[in-house]
Design a protein around this motif. Structure first.
Motif, PDB file in Angstrom:
ATOM      1  N   SER A   1       0.839  -1.206   0.000  1.00 14.01           N
ATOM      2  CA  SER A   1       0.000   0.000   0.000  1.00 14.01           C
ATOM      3  C   SER A   1       0.869   1.249   0.000  1.00 14.01           C
ATOM      4  CB  SER A   1      -0.912   0.011   1.232  1.00 14.01           C
ATOM      5  OG  SER A   1      -1.926  -0.950   1.107  1.00 14.01           O
ATOM      6  N   PHE A   2       0.428   2.242  -0.734  1.00 11.91           N
ATOM      7  CA  PHE A   2       1.211   3.479  -0.887  1.00 11.91           C
ATOM      8  C   PHE A   2       0.628   4.544   0.047  1.00 11.91           C
ATOM      9  CE2 PHE A   2       3.443   6.007  -4.519  1.00 11.91           C
ATOM     10  CZ  PHE A   2       4.385   6.459  -3.611  1.00 11.91           C
ATOM     11  N   ILE A   3       0.820   4.323   1.345  1.00 14.48           N
ATOM     12  CA  ILE A   3       0.246   5.179   2.383  1.00 14.48           C
ATOM     13  C   ILE A   3       0.814   6.602   2.310  1.00 14.48           C
ATOM     14  CG2 ILE A   3      -0.093   5.459   4.882  1.00 14.48           C
ATOM     15  CD1 ILE A   3      -1.558   3.024   3.566  1.00 14.48           C
ATOM     16  N   ARG A   4       2.105   6.756   2.042  1.00 15.35           N
ATOM     17  CA  ARG A   4       2.701   8.107   1.938  1.00 15.35           C
ATOM     18  C   ARG A   4       1.957   8.944   0.918  1.00 15.35           C
ATOM     19  NH1 ARG A   4       7.389   8.911  -0.578  1.00 15.35           N
ATOM     20  NH2 ARG A   4       7.333   6.899  -1.634  1.00 15.35           N
ATOM     21  N   MET A   5       1.745   8.374  -0.253  1.00 15.68           N
ATOM     22  CA  MET A   5       1.060   9.107  -1.321  1.00 15.68           C
ATOM     23  C   MET A   5      -0.402   9.345  -0.952  1.00 15.68           C
ATOM     24  SD  MET A   5       0.942   8.237  -5.356  1.00 15.68           S
ATOM     25  CE  MET A   5      -0.311   8.890  -6.426  1.00 15.68           C
ATOM     26  N   ALA A   6      -1.062   8.327  -0.397  1.00 17.45           N
ATOM     27  CA  ALA A   6      -2.473   8.457  -0.031  1.00 17.45           C
ATOM     28  C   ALA A   6      -2.672   9.602   0.956  1.00 17.45           C
ATOM     29  CB  ALA A   6      -2.985   7.147   0.560  1.00 17.45           C
ATOM     30  N   HIS A   7      -1.849   9.651   1.970  1.00 16.50           N
ATOM     31  CA  HIS A   7      -1.963  10.717   2.972  1.00 16.50           C
ATOM     32  C   HIS A   7      -1.717  12.085   2.339  1.00 16.50           C
ATOM     33  CE1 HIS A   7      -1.845  12.658   6.867  1.00 16.50           C
ATOM     34  NE2 HIS A   7      -0.697  13.210   6.513  1.00 16.50           N
ATOM     35  N   ALA A   8      -0.697  12.180   1.495  1.00 15.48           N
ATOM     36  CA  ALA A   8      -0.369  13.464   0.852  1.00 15.48           C
ATOM     37  C   ALA A   8      -1.508  13.943  -0.046  1.00 15.48           C
ATOM     38  CB  ALA A   8       0.925  13.337   0.053  1.00 15.48           C
ATOM     39  N   ILE A   9      -2.101  13.042  -0.814  1.00  8.23           N
ATOM     40  CA  ILE A   9      -3.207  13.407  -1.706  1.00  8.23           C
ATOM     41  C   ILE A   9      -4.424  13.824  -0.895  1.00  8.23           C
ATOM     42  CG2 ILE A   9      -4.895  12.432  -3.336  1.00  8.23           C
ATOM     43  CD1 ILE A   9      -2.321  13.026  -4.711  1.00  8.23           C
ATOM     44  N   ASP A  10      -4.737  13.074   0.153  1.00  2.94           N
ATOM     45  CA  ASP A  10      -5.907  13.385   0.966  1.00  2.94           C
ATOM     46  C   ASP A  10      -5.735  14.720   1.684  1.00  2.94           C
ATOM     47  OD1 ASP A  10      -8.529  12.460   1.488  1.00  2.94           O
ATOM     48  OD2 ASP A  10      -7.936  11.800   3.496  1.00  2.94           O
ATOM     49  N   GLU A  11      -4.544  14.993   2.179  1.00  2.00           N
ATOM     50  CA  GLU A  11      -4.284  16.296   2.818  1.00  2.00           C
ATOM     51  C   GLU A  11      -4.384  17.424   1.794  1.00  2.00           C
ATOM     52  OE1 GLU A  11      -3.778  17.228   6.164  1.00  2.00           O
ATOM     53  OE2 GLU A  11      -4.691  15.236   6.313  1.00  2.00           O
ATOM     54  N   PHE A  12      -3.910  17.189   0.585  1.00  2.00           N
ATOM     55  CA  PHE A  12      -4.058  18.194  -0.468  1.00  2.00           C
ATOM     56  C   PHE A  12      -5.535  18.438  -0.742  1.00  2.00           C
ATOM     57  CE2 PHE A  12      -4.761  19.409  -4.848  1.00  2.00           C
ATOM     58  CZ  PHE A  12      -4.012  20.575  -4.915  1.00  2.00           C
TER      59      PHE A  12
END
Length: 156
Positions: free
Chosen positions: A14-25
């Motif tokens: 799972s690409f949690i780093r990217m998921a969190h960054a996109i959701d915060e954006f």
């Protein structure tokens, strides 16, 4: 709209780093953020998500997007380049989030001027804004191999 795609890596990568960054954006953005999450296990709160899209649906989403934010795999990136999209690519980390070297591919395509690489997800909002202002180099179907194949041969 901002479109993002995580590819189809298995859930254990799972690409949690990217998921969190996109959701915060998405939390701060006035623009719609639409994400194909694939198998990434993350509880999105702000972005509009779908697990998978059919190929034509994904291409249509990319066409409609002002910016695409993609994981660092060649497949989706090449589609976005051919569509002449503004691309921010976040490479997965080998061994944690993938089995192959995405960072090298992203850095190479960034050097060619085809995309902006995001190596620190805290920088994503600034890189999306940068992508709005610069011109990207495109590769046409049929000639991409002359750029990418020699590079791929060198990293084997």
């Amino acid at each position: 709209m901002i479109f993002s795609s995580f590819g189809n890596a298995p859930a254990e990568m799972s690409f949690i780093r990217m998921a969190h960054a996109i959701d915060e954006f998405a939390k701060e953005s006035e623009e719609d953020v639409f994400v194909q999450v694939g198998n990434t296990r993350y509880e999105f709160k702000y972005a509009r998500i779908v697990k998978f899209l059919e190929h034509e649906e994904m291409v249509d989403a990319m066409r409609r997007a002002s910016i695409v934010v993609l994981q660092g795999g060649w497949g989706t990136i090449s589609e976005a380049i051919f569509l002449k999209k503004r691309i921010v690519a976040i490479p997965r980390r080998v061994g944690q989030e993938c089995h192959h070297p995405q960072e090298e591919v992203v850095r190479y395509l960034e050097k060619l001027g085809c995309l902006i690489g995001c190596y620190n997800t805290a920088e994503l909002p600034n890189l999306i804004e940068k992508a709005r202002r610069i011109e990207f180099k495109t590769l046409s179907r049929g000639n991409a191999a002359q750029y990418i194949n020699p590079f791929l041969d060198n990293i084997k």
